[in-house]
Design a protein around this motif. Structure first.
Motif, short mmCIF file in Angstrom:
data_model
loop_
_atom_site.label_atom_id
_atom_site.label_comp_id
_atom_site.label_asym_id
_atom_site.label_seq_id
_atom_site.Cartn_x
_atom_site.Cartn_y
_atom_site.Cartn_z
N TRP A 1 0.85 -1.20 0.00
CA TRP A 1 0.00 0.00 0.00
C TRP A 1 0.88 1.25 0.00
O TRP A 1 0.67 2.18 -0.77
CB TRP A 1 -0.93 0.01 1.22
CG TRP A 1 -1.57 1.34 1.39
CD1 TRP A 1 -2.67 1.82 0.74
CD2 TRP A 1 -1.09 2.42 2.21
NE1 TRP A 1 -2.90 3.13 1.12
CE2 TRP A 1 -1.95 3.51 2.01
CE3 TRP A 1 -0.02 2.56 3.08
CZ2 TRP A 1 -1.76 4.72 2.67
CZ3 TRP A 1 0.17 3.76 3.73
CH2 TRP A 1 -0.71 4.83 3.52
N LYS B 1 2.47 7.01 -6.74
CA LYS B 1 1.44 7.67 -7.55
C LYS B 1 1.74 9.16 -7.68
O LYS B 1 2.47 9.72 -6.90
CB LYS B 1 0.06 7.44 -6.96
CG LYS B 1 -0.19 8.20 -5.66
CD LYS B 1 -1.58 7.98 -5.16
CE LYS B 1 -1.86 8.68 -3.86
NZ LYS B 1 -1.64 10.08 -3.81
N GLU C 1 -5.38 9.40 -7.27
CA GLU C 1 -5.63 8.33 -6.31
C GLU C 1 -5.04 7.03 -6.83
O GLU C 1 -4.67 6.93 -8.00
CB GLU C 1 -7.14 8.15 -6.11
CG GLU C 1 -7.79 9.31 -5.40
CD GLU C 1 -9.26 9.04 -5.12
OE1 GLU C 1 -9.69 7.88 -5.23
OE2 GLU C 1 -9.96 9.98 -4.79
N SER D 1 -4.97 3.51 -8.47
CA SER D 1 -5.82 3.01 -9.56
C SER D 1 -6.85 2.05 -9.00
O SER D 1 -6.66 1.44 -7.94
CB SER D 1 -4.98 2.32 -10.63
OG SER D 1 -4.53 1.06 -10.15
N ASP D 2 -7.95 1.91 -9.72
CA ASP D 2 -9.00 0.98 -9.29
C ASP D 2 -8.46 -0.44 -9.22
O ASP D 2 -8.84 -1.20 -8.35
CB ASP D 2 -10.20 1.06 -10.25
CG ASP D 2 -10.98 2.35 -10.08
OD1 ASP D 2 -10.86 2.99 -9.01
OD2 ASP D 2 -11.73 2.71 -11.01
N GLU D 3 -7.56 -0.78 -10.14
CA GLU D 3 -6.99 -2.14 -10.14
C GLU D 3 -6.19 -2.38 -8.86
O GLU D 3 -6.35 -3.42 -8.21
CB GLU D 3 -6.09 -2.34 -11.35
CG GLU D 3 -5.44 -3.71 -11.37
CD GLU D 3 -4.43 -3.89 -12.51
OE1 GLU D 3 -3.95 -5.02 -12.66
OE2 GLU D 3 -4.12 -2.91 -13.21
N LYS E 1 -6.48 -0.74 -6.00
CA LYS E 1 -7.44 -0.75 -4.88
C LYS E 1 -8.15 -2.09 -4.77
O LYS E 1 -8.33 -2.63 -3.68
CB LYS E 1 -8.48 0.37 -5.06
CG LYS E 1 -7.97 1.74 -4.74
CD LYS E 1 -9.09 2.76 -4.89
CE LYS E 1 -8.64 4.16 -4.57
NZ LYS E 1 -9.72 5.13 -4.70
N THR E 2 -8.56 -2.63 -5.90
CA THR E 2 -9.26 -3.92 -5.91
C THR E 2 -8.36 -5.02 -5.35
O THR E 2 -8.79 -5.83 -4.52
CB THR E 2 -9.73 -4.28 -7.33
OG1 THR E 2 -10.66 -3.29 -7.76
CG2 THR E 2 -10.39 -5.65 -7.38
N SER F 1 -7.69 -4.54 -1.65
CA SER F 1 -8.92 -4.77 -0.89
C SER F 1 -9.14 -6.26 -0.60
O SER F 1 -10.03 -6.62 0.16
CB SER F 1 -10.13 -4.20 -1.63
OG SER F 1 -10.04 -2.79 -1.65
N ARG G 1 -9.70 -1.25 4.87
CA ARG G 1 -10.58 -0.79 3.79
C ARG G 1 -10.42 0.72 3.56
O ARG G 1 -10.27 1.17 2.43
CB ARG G 1 -12.04 -1.15 4.10
CG ARG G 1 -12.99 -0.84 2.95
CD ARG G 1 -14.43 -1.23 3.23
NE ARG G 1 -15.01 -0.39 4.27
CZ ARG G 1 -15.30 -0.79 5.51
NH1 ARG G 1 -15.09 -2.03 5.88
NH2 ARG G 1 -15.81 0.04 6.39
N ASN H 1 -9.10 2.59 0.24
CA ASN H 1 -10.09 3.33 -0.55
C ASN H 1 -10.05 4.84 -0.35
O ASN H 1 -10.34 5.59 -1.28
CB ASN H 1 -11.49 2.80 -0.26
CG ASN H 1 -11.67 1.41 -0.79
OD1 ASN H 1 -11.24 1.09 -1.90
ND2 ASN H 1 -12.28 0.54 -0.01
N GLU H 2 -9.70 5.29 0.85
CA GLU H 2 -9.67 6.74 1.10
C GLU H 2 -8.26 7.28 1.17
O GLU H 2 -8.04 8.46 0.93
CB GLU H 2 -10.46 7.06 2.37
CG GLU H 2 -11.93 6.69 2.22
CD GLU H 2 -12.78 7.11 3.38
OE1 GLU H 2 -12.49 8.17 3.97
OE2 GLU H 2 -13.73 6.38 3.69
#
Length: 145
Positions: free
Chosen positions: A82, A89, A94, A96-98, A100-101, A104, A119, A123-124
């Motif tokens: 993380w 970055k 933020e 990337s969604d990938e 984060k997924t 997570s 979480r 995410n935040e």
């Protein structure tokens, strides 16, 4: 079977069960161990060598790893991944969604406060990190913390 943490978390959820002891790597009295571990990781990264972190013992059922041994290593690797993703970055972008997924997929399923922390961390996130302040202080000052 040898695998990297990123491969493991990309292909499975990792759920830390209640039977595992609390995470100790961040405790002041454990700082010598944490510094040694981070130094070992840094040296291997600089040398572009693999680092064997011993084994993680548990079971994978329905693409969920439930470790019986190795929670400290898994949690440390989650936090390092993380941190490095956050540090790499761009300032105003933020994760990337990938990413984060994938991140997570790590959770303390039976510890609601730890589950919520992981979480929200993913995410935040945090405000832009500088080396001038302690990361722990920055996290503690986030609205979601």
């Amino acid at each position: 079977m040898k695998t990297s943490f990123w491969t493991l978390i990309s292909q499975n959820k990792i759920e830390i069960p209640i039977i595992q002891r609390d995470y100790a790597q961040g405790r002041i009295e454990e700082s010598r161990i944490a510094r040694g571990f981070i130094s070992k990781i840094k040296n291997k990264l600089v040398a572009k060598e693999k680092l064997n972190l011993d084994f993680v013992y548990g079971k994978i059922e329905n693409n969920i790893l439930i470790p019986l041994d190795g929670q400290q290593r898994l949690t440390t690797l989650f936090l390092l991944h993380w941190f490095l993703a956050t540090k790499e970055k761009d300032e105003d972008v933020e994760l990337s969604d990938e990413i984060k997924t994938i991140l997570s997929n790590f959770s303390y399923e039976t510890r609601p406060s730890s589950q919520d922390f992981c979480r929200k961390l993913v995410n935040e996130g945090i405000c832009q990190y500088t080396n001038e302040e302690l990361l722990s202080d920055l996290i503690e000052n986030q609205k979601w913390f």
